[in-house]
Enzyme design. Structure first.
Site, PDB file in Angstrom:
ATOM      1  N   GLU A 183     -39.596 -61.739 -14.416  1.00  0.00           N
ATOM      2  CA  GLU A 183     -41.014 -61.815 -14.770  1.00  0.00           C
ATOM      3  C   GLU A 183     -41.831 -62.375 -13.607  1.00  0.00           C
ATOM      4  O   GLU A 183     -42.959 -61.932 -13.352  1.00  0.00           O
ATOM      5  CB  GLU A 183     -41.191 -62.681 -16.012  1.00  0.00           C
ATOM      6  CG  GLU A 183     -40.593 -62.059 -17.266  1.00  0.00           C
ATOM      7  CD  GLU A 183     -40.679 -62.958 -18.476  1.00  0.00           C
ATOM      8  OE1 GLU A 183     -40.865 -62.443 -19.589  1.00  0.00           O
ATOM      9  OE2 GLU A 183     -40.564 -64.197 -18.312  1.00  0.00           O
ATOM     10  N   GLU A 231     -32.947 -62.412 -22.340  1.00  0.00           N
ATOM     11  CA  GLU A 231     -33.442 -63.342 -23.356  1.00  0.00           C
ATOM     12  C   GLU A 231     -32.976 -62.981 -24.750  1.00  0.00           C
ATOM     13  O   GLU A 231     -32.740 -63.863 -25.589  1.00  0.00           O
ATOM     14  CB  GLU A 231     -34.977 -63.398 -23.312  1.00  0.00           C
ATOM     15  CG  GLU A 231     -35.562 -64.194 -22.163  1.00  0.00           C
ATOM     16  CD  GLU A 231     -35.749 -63.378 -20.897  1.00  0.00           C
ATOM     17  OE1 GLU A 231     -36.480 -63.820 -20.009  1.00  0.00           O
ATOM     18  OE2 GLU A 231     -35.135 -62.282 -20.777  1.00  0.00           O
TER      19      GLU A 231
END
Length: 260
Positions: free
Chosen positions: A111, A131
């Site tokens: 990210e 995640e």
């Protein structure tokens, strides 16, 4: 304890290195430092380009520091002025940022790379959004990834958390270029010097236009540009650099950009 963020500068270029052994994971304190570093870069008129990389040859960044989380860092805590990693939510970042991905780049690290404008990667780099496996959401990637690569590919990566290599990342346009690890930083610096030699006011206008137009209708975005409703565009159209570009073209010489 050593400083987790190392910086160096050459002329108008700032290099920012994430250096948190063993894996360059980011905790709340490190994120706040990164936010301050990138805010200072944004606000320094003498700096034009930033490079972000990780220390060592194995990790760029694996994202959130789970050990720090186990010790009390809240996942929804205060990450500092720029959000996680100092870049994702930093307002008015109108200068080019290059991510030099020198190894494992996953979770919040991916990210963070996605927050850069250009991504160059070492050939051994690997990527993932794992995640899902730890019962949480890759929030920033869930917003950004389907806008950067085909929807179904983005959803596969988000829903499975699987790993992929530079060949696949390059194929989907997730990264710009792949280089042998030994050559990566030379190539990154070559790109940074090229950008540093360019017109900073034009770069600022490009970045603001791209942000502003992301969810706008085409004509609405064009109206805001032509009516000079964007601060960077208004500044550019009133600048000496705007005239310098025209003069240099007419005089058949290289322009001298002064950022004003």
């Amino acid at each position: 304890m050593t400083d987790p963020i190392k910086t160096s500068r050459e002329g108008a270029i700032l290099e920012v290195t994430l250096d948190r052994p063993k894996a360059n994971a980011i905790d709340l304190a490190t994120s706040k430092i990164m936010g301050d570093v990138f805010a200072d870069f944004r606000d320094d008129p003498d700096l034009r380009v930033a490079i972000l990389t990780g220390a060592g040859e194995k990790f760029f960044c694996p994202g959130w520091d789970l050990k720090a989380a186990a010790d009390g860092d809240a996942v929804d805590g205060d990450y500092g002025v720029g959000g996680f990693g100092g870049l994702q939510e930093l307002r008015d970042m109108n200068k080019p940022v290059i991510a030099a991905v020198n190894g494992i780049c996953c979770g919040g690290g991916l990210e963070l790379a996605l927050s850069a404008d250009i991504i160059l990667a070492a050939d051994h780099a690997t990527f993932a959004l794992p995640e899902i496996r730890s019962g949480t959401v890759a929030d920033a990637a869930s917003v950004k990834l389907p806008k950067r690569i085909p929807y179904h590919i983005a959803m596969e990566l988000l829903l499975t958390g699987r790993w992929f290599d530079t060949s696949e990342a390059l194929n989907w346009g997730l990264i710009n270029h792949v280089h042998p690890a030994a050559d990566l930083m030379d190539q990154v610096w070559e790109m940074a010097r090229l950008l540093a030699s360019g017109p900073p006011l034009v770069y600022a206008a490009i970045k603001e236009v791209v942000r502003d137009a992301e969810d706008a209708k085409f004509q609405d975005a064009m109206n805001r540009i032509t009516k000079r409703q964007l601060a960077s565009v208004d500044r550019l159209y009133s600048s000496d650099d705007q005239l310098e570009g025209a003069r240099a073209f007419a005089e058949k010489r290289d322009p001298v950009w002064k950022g004003r």
